[in-house]
Design an enzyme around this catalytic site. Sequence first.
Site, mmCIF file in Angstrom:
data_model
loop_
_atom_site.group_PDB
_atom_site.id
_atom_site.type_symbol
_atom_site.label_atom_id
_atom_site.label_comp_id
_atom_site.label_asym_id
_atom_site.label_seq_id
_atom_site.Cartn_x
_atom_site.Cartn_y
_atom_site.Cartn_z
ATOM 1 C CG HIS A 143 94.070 -20.940 60.287
ATOM 2 N ND1 HIS A 143 94.976 -21.965 60.070
ATOM 3 C CD2 HIS A 143 93.228 -20.967 59.214
ATOM 4 C CE1 HIS A 143 94.692 -22.577 58.929
ATOM 5 N NE2 HIS A 143 93.641 -21.978 58.395
ATOM 6 C CG HIS A 166 88.803 -18.455 52.220
ATOM 7 N ND1 HIS A 166 88.631 -18.509 53.588
ATOM 8 C CD2 HIS A 166 89.581 -19.518 51.908
ATOM 9 C CE1 HIS A 166 89.267 -19.549 54.081
ATOM 10 N NE2 HIS A 166 89.849 -20.181 53.085
#
Length: 418
Positions: free
Chosen positions: A255, A390
């Site tokens: 993240h 992703h």
Amino acid sequence: MSPLLNWIGNPAHTRWLETELDRILEFGRNGKVTNGFGWISNTGGIREEMGTHLWITARMVHVYAAAAVMGRPGARSLAAHGIECLTNGILRDRVNGGWFASVANEGDQVIDRKKEAYAHMFVALGAASATAADIPGARELLDLAIDAVNTHFWSDTENMCLDNWDEAFTECDDYRGGNANMHAVEAFLILHDVTHDDVWLDRSISIASLLIHKVARSNHYRVNEHFDQQWNPILDYNKDAPGDRFRAFGGTPGHWVEWGRLLVQLRATLLAEGKTPPSWLVEDAEGLFNGAVRDAWSTDGAPGFVYSVDWEGKPVIRSRIRWVIVEAIGSAYALHQVTGDAKYAAYYQEFWDYCRDYLMDYETGSWWQELNEKNEVSSLVWNGKQDIYHLLHCLLVPRLPLTPGLVPALADGLLDHI
């Protein structure tokens, strides 16, 4: 690094990205189920016991909206299927508003009735991307998603997003989450591209200012994602369940790098709008990337990013999760574009080499979702190859400008115009 050795923008590398993208898009077709998109297994089938999750279905709408703009046959119908399920299917709560967290793959069984902030941000992202791609039904879904965000998840008092609600939107969790707010920024940037409403940029700045510039910057860029109602960090959250998929204990370096890309994209969007961006956006983006490399990149004696670290930067969960390095690729690209620093191009190549050496699965399809600390296939945190969201990003982000966002940029004909 010599320009001749830089893969970013290299036509031969771009052709390789395109080939891999088509392989991944074909694998993702396996996820279609009656009520949306299911949980894809390691071998490409559906894990029936997992049901149909809102976050997966919404992310696959985003994926195939992008593929539709790129002219991939069948992508438009897959995106439209997802929109139909989100608008008229069992996932949508027509009584209380919003969407349920998960339902059965077929039939009318609701498995999890709570209203997740994380998943609703992906509904907003998928709807905005599908609107940019002119997928049938997208505008209606976009209106529903914006209403849900404004009514239930954005707090004008806190200038941040709230977290999960009960089914009837009567009780909100005391917990405040950085993960949901990060994905809110991702969605808000695309919402701005589609609606041209500056409120989405203002909200993105507010979220980034607190989570990154105030909290993470003062903690060596180790991003805290767990907070109480007053936005005080809860440092020991999930210490007894450190491998949680969405709320891991400690810091999740994947993240940090994802935030790095988002900050650079936010800055680019503000500049394109003729606005003055906060002066700290690039500095903090670099701090986040460098912090992730410092704490997590091959720091335990084996190649790859560890999944999580404690507040001293020591590994907690040593599994190599594919989305982490995928987001690192996008961050390295974005920082190279904004700084020109050759080290980011070098990391871009190093990360791609790791992906090819360990993660890409040419036997059963797609990429492995998780490897252990020895880079062997494992399932401590994840079991299956849930979706391809992703993967879409690492294969397309390096071929697009920093603004507008992914599908709006494709719709504007900006692919390979970097």
